[in-house]
Write a protein that holds these residues in place. Structure first.
Motif, PDB file in Angstrom:
ATOM      1  N   ILE A 131     -95.081  51.117  63.834  1.00  0.00           N
ATOM      2  CA  ILE A 131     -94.827  52.306  64.966  1.00  0.00           C
ATOM      3  C   ILE A 131     -96.209  52.424  65.898  1.00  0.00           C
ATOM      4  N   PHE A 132     -97.475  52.612  64.781  1.00  0.00           N
ATOM      5  CA  PHE A 132     -98.784  52.726  65.206  1.00  0.00           C
ATOM      6  C   PHE A 132     -99.133  51.631  66.537  1.00  0.00           C
ATOM      7  N   ILE A 159     -94.995  56.011  48.075  1.00  0.00           N
ATOM      8  CA  ILE A 159     -94.738  55.412  49.174  1.00  0.00           C
ATOM      9  C   ILE A 159     -94.623  53.962  48.959  1.00  0.00           C
ATOM     10  N   ALA A 201     -85.753  52.595  63.989  1.00  0.00           N
ATOM     11  CA  ALA A 201     -86.853  53.543  63.710  1.00  0.00           C
ATOM     12  C   ALA A 201     -86.595  54.906  63.423  1.00  0.00           C
ATOM     13  N   ALA A 211    -100.285  46.415  54.696  1.00  0.00           N
ATOM     14  CA  ALA A 211     -99.429  47.621  54.049  1.00  0.00           C
ATOM     15  C   ALA A 211     -99.306  47.397  52.494  1.00  0.00           C
ATOM     16  N   VAL A 238     -92.608  51.145  53.574  1.00  0.00           N
ATOM     17  CA  VAL A 238     -92.695  52.327  54.349  1.00  0.00           C
ATOM     18  C   VAL A 238     -94.289  52.272  55.231  1.00  0.00           C
ATOM     19  N   VAL A 239     -95.332  51.880  54.654  1.00  0.00           N
ATOM     20  CA  VAL A 239     -96.621  51.859  55.219  1.00  0.00           C
ATOM     21  C   VAL A 239     -96.384  50.786  56.307  1.00  0.00           C
ATOM     22  N   VAL A 265     -94.902  52.188  59.342  1.00  0.00           N
ATOM     23  CA  VAL A 265     -95.893  53.333  59.820  1.00  0.00           C
ATOM     24  C   VAL A 265     -96.715  52.282  60.824  1.00  0.00           C
ATOM     25  N   SER A 294     -87.288  56.887  59.857  1.00  0.00           N
ATOM     26  CA  SER A 294     -87.962  58.129  59.637  1.00  0.00           C
ATOM     27  C   SER A 294     -87.393  59.255  59.234  1.00  0.00           C
TER      28      SER A 294
END
Length: 287
Positions: free
Chosen positions: A50-51, A39, A159, A25, A43-44, A47, A163
């Motif tokens: 989440i993936f 960003i 989460a 990240a 935040v990275v 993400v 978002s």
């Protein structure tokens, strides 16, 4: 126990896996196209998380889960404590009473109004409303993750809150400069910097918008200092939130002796680290 003999190997493997995600990240956030978007690595990382949770989670050893949970619950709090090294009380003093009051009023009104609107008007549950309001009022995703253990909220609620604050923070990051150039914001550079620092969520986004005329301008300095003033206020906000939750639990029927006061000690340590950093910076500047 995460480090019991039977779980130790899986815990260490899980921590290493989280460290690799964090390193990835940080690398991605350092790429020029991502930097231009303002960003942050946090935040990275979210993400990527989440993936992972929606695709690869079931393909990794279940034993790693203890290490992942340990990272989310324990190491994250240590990271928040050390985040205090990014702030000094001298920075807060530089922006003056006006900048401090902007930060204080913005944080308190946004948190209270955001919680009320989320819960009463938009039908969110209490935790999601508070998490979203904390992210919008303080410092985006970092504030959401810092508030989560105080509320003892479920991970999916955090989460959702992350978002929302990332989405609207990103919109503001592109909208504000456009409105400034169009003459909609009739402000001096310092006033615009204070406005940016007082309203945009992520620190990286504030830096990106505040530095549109250069990193060493009056606008950039005002934006960053006001923003960091908001960041340091996360500690007293979480302490007050812990006191409120204890009072609310007692009022709703908990026994007087059975309601435990929720004090987020990592927030107290956060202030301590900021104090240590202030002393170090003062010593360096004086000598």
């Amino acid at each position: 126990m995460a480090f019991s003999p039977e779980k130790r190997k899986g815990t260490i493997s899980g921590i290493i896996f989280v460290a690799l995600v964090a390193a990835s990240a940080t690398y991605i956030a350092g790429l020029a196209p991502v930097q231009k978007l303002g960003i942050s690595p946090l935040v990275v990382g979210i993400v990527i998380g989440i993936f992972y949770a929606n695709t690869l989670h079931n393909h990794f050893p279940a034993a790693w889960e203890t290490g992942i949970v340990f990272s989310a619950k324990k190491i994250l709090r240590f990271a928040i404590v050390f985040y205090g090294f990014r702030i000094t009380f001298q920075q807060i003093a530089e922006v003056g009473v006006e900048g401090f009051m902007v930060s204080l009023i913005m944080l308190s009104t946004t948190f209270l109004l955001g919680t009320w609107l989320g819960y009463r008007i938009f039908g969110l549950d209490r935790d999601t409303a508070m998490l979203t309001a904390s992210g919008a009022s303080v410092c985006g995703a970092a504030a959401v993750l810092a508030t989560e253990p105080v509320l003892k909220a479920e991970e999916h609620k955090a989460a959702i809150a992350v978002s929302m604050v990332v989405l609207f923070g990103t919109i503001a990051m592109f909208l504000y400069p456009a409105l400034l150039k169009a003459g909609v914001f009739d402000m001096t550079p310092q006033e615009f910097g204070i406005y940016v620092g007082g309203t945009i969520h992520e620190v990286a986004q504030v830096v990106a918008v505040g530095s549109i005329d250069g990193p060493d301008t009056e606008m950039a300095k005002a934006a960053v200092i006001v923003k960091m003033t908001r960041v340091i206020m996360i500690a007293p906000m979480l302490i007050l939130l812990g006191i409120y939750l204890s009072y609310a639990a007692k009022k709703s029927g908990g026994e007087a002796g059975g309601v435990k006061l929720v004090i987020p000690w990592f927030a107290v340590y956060f202030i301590g680290m900021a104090g240590v950093n202030s002393l170090i910076q003062g010593y360096v500047e004086s000598g």
